[in-house]
Scaffold this motif. Structure first.
Motif, PDB file in Angstrom:
ATOM      1  N   VAL A 125       0.834  -1.199   0.000  1.00  0.00           N
ATOM      2  CA  VAL A 125       0.000   0.000   0.000  1.00  0.00           C
ATOM      3  C   VAL A 125       0.871   1.251   0.000  1.00  0.00           C
ATOM      4  CG1 VAL A 125      -1.887  -1.164   1.200  1.00  0.00           C
ATOM      5  CG2 VAL A 125      -0.151   0.042   2.528  1.00  0.00           C
ATOM      6  N   LYS A 126       0.277   2.372  -0.365  1.00  0.00           N
ATOM      7  CA  LYS A 126       0.975   3.655  -0.351  1.00  0.00           C
ATOM      8  C   LYS A 126       0.048   4.727   0.216  1.00  0.00           C
ATOM      9  CE  LYS A 126      -0.414   5.148  -5.005  1.00  0.00           C
ATOM     10  NZ  LYS A 126       0.050   5.641  -6.305  1.00  0.00           N
ATOM     11  N   LYS A 127       0.652   5.741   0.795  1.00  0.00           N
ATOM     12  CA  LYS A 127      -0.134   6.856   1.312  1.00  0.00           C
ATOM     13  C   LYS A 127      -0.765   7.614   0.157  1.00  0.00           C
ATOM     14  CE  LYS A 127       2.606   7.478   5.521  1.00  0.00           C
ATOM     15  NZ  LYS A 127       3.471   8.408   6.300  1.00  0.00           N
ATOM     16  N   ASN A 128      -1.968   8.110   0.382  1.00  0.00           N
ATOM     17  CA  ASN A 128      -2.703   8.776  -0.690  1.00  0.00           C
ATOM     18  C   ASN A 128      -3.448   9.994  -0.136  1.00  0.00           C
ATOM     19  OD1 ASN A 128      -3.620   8.929  -3.436  1.00  0.00           O
ATOM     20  ND2 ASN A 128      -5.622   8.227  -2.719  1.00  0.00           N
ATOM     21  N   GLY A 129      -2.695  10.865   0.511  1.00  0.00           N
ATOM     22  CA  GLY A 129      -3.288  12.082   1.042  1.00  0.00           C
ATOM     23  C   GLY A 129      -4.011  11.855   2.362  1.00  0.00           C
ATOM     24  N   THR A 130      -4.602  12.908   2.875  1.00  0.00           N
ATOM     25  CA  THR A 130      -5.337  12.829   4.135  1.00  0.00           C
ATOM     26  C   THR A 130      -6.789  13.208   3.919  1.00  0.00           C
ATOM     27  OG1 THR A 130      -4.703  15.100   4.693  1.00  0.00           O
ATOM     28  CG2 THR A 130      -3.292  13.317   5.525  1.00  0.00           C
ATOM     29  N   ILE A 131      -7.644  12.731   4.813  1.00  0.00           N
ATOM     30  CA  ILE A 131      -9.060  13.051   4.766  1.00  0.00           C
ATOM     31  C   ILE A 131      -9.521  13.386   6.172  1.00  0.00           C
ATOM     32  CG2 ILE A 131      -9.583  11.663   2.719  1.00  0.00           C
ATOM     33  CD1 ILE A 131     -10.576   9.464   4.534  1.00  0.00           C
ATOM     34  N   ILE A 132     -10.553  14.205   6.276  1.00  0.00           N
ATOM     35  CA  ILE A 132     -11.161  14.527   7.554  1.00  0.00           C
ATOM     36  C   ILE A 132     -12.533  13.883   7.610  1.00  0.00           C
ATOM     37  CG2 ILE A 132     -12.018  16.375   9.042  1.00  0.00           C
ATOM     38  CD1 ILE A 132      -9.895  18.198   7.861  1.00  0.00           C
TER      39      ILE A 132
END
Length: 254
Positions: free
Chosen positions: A222-229
């Motif tokens: 897996v890879k990081k794909n930004g952040t969400i709130i």
């Protein structure tokens, strides 16, 4: 090397009922019209395949014996080994036939099976607007070749004539259905929100605690794909390289 959660794909083929009728056409056939040799719908064979890429295997009722009890008992043992059990339209058809045979033969109940079960057709109907939901149509559309041909005469030949040719044909037909179910599930999976979290199952099998695991397929790739709130909290979002879809999120702040 990590051990993946065990996913069991399966399909059954059933014996047709035989009944006495006075005319052709649409009508109601009641239970007292059933012929004595077919008081209920028996199971001819159960095909299954694991998520390991190996060819499907088939359990049959026996060419001469036509006895489904040993076959269904053997399949119950496979269910106990599995983390997830998947069919196509199994919620309405296959699962209930197997439950009926457990009841009929006074075997132990498997109520926990419902927690393991998932249904390919439910996800296909929920996520895609397709002209047909038939396995044959979808298999051909996605390049898997379609169902193996079997005619109504083959069911009759198995029941009435114990035709070896038709029986072998039925076993192959059932196995191809399972391999298509597995192939379609793996092809379409990135678009589903599955019933089960493979993250928890993968953690259980591999003893992983700190690594982020894909919630949908159990992959570590897996890879990081930004952040969400969400709900006033900040999460790290992840994408999965293996199924090429959303992998889940991890809380960054409280």
């Amino acid at each position: 090397m990590t051990t993946k959660p065990k996913i069991l794909f399966y399909d059954i083929e059933t014996k047709p009922l035989q009944a006495y009728i006075w005319s052709l056409g649409e009508q109601v056939v009641r239970h007292n019209q059933l012929m004595s040799q077919t008081p209920y719908t028996d199971i001819i064979c159960i095909a299954y395949a694991w998520n390991d890429g190996e060819p499907a295997q088939v359990l049959g009722w026996g060419y001469d014996e036509q006895d489904s009890r040993p076959m269904t008992e053997a399949f119950d043992k496979l269910i106990k080994e599995a983390d997830i059990v998947i069919g196509k339209n199994n919620t309405r058809f296959d699962d209930k036939h197997l439950n009926f045979h457990r009841m009929l033969h006074n075997r132990d109940g498997m109520f926990d099976w419902s927690f393991k079960s998932d249904d390919l057709e439910r996800h296909l109907r929920k996520n895609f607007n397709m002209p047909s939901q038939s396995l044959d149509y979808i298999s051909k559309l996605l390049g898997f070749g379609g169902k193996s041909p079997v005619g109504f005469d083959d069911w009759i030949n198995i029941v009435e004539k114990k035709s070896k040719e038709s029986y072998d044909k039925m076993l192959f037909y059932c196995a191809k259905d399972v391999e298509d179910t597995r192939a379609i599930w793996e092809y379409c999976y990135k678009h589903f929100k599955p019933k089960h979290s493979l993250r928890a199952l993968q953690s259980k099998h591999a003893g992983l605690v700190d690594s982020f695991i894909c919630d949908k397929c159990g992959s570590l790739n897996v890879k990081k794909n930004g952040t969400i709130i969400s709900g006033g909290r900040l999460y790290q979002s992840f994408m999965c390289h293996d199924h090429r879809g959303y992998a889940g999120k991890a809380l960054l702040s409280k």
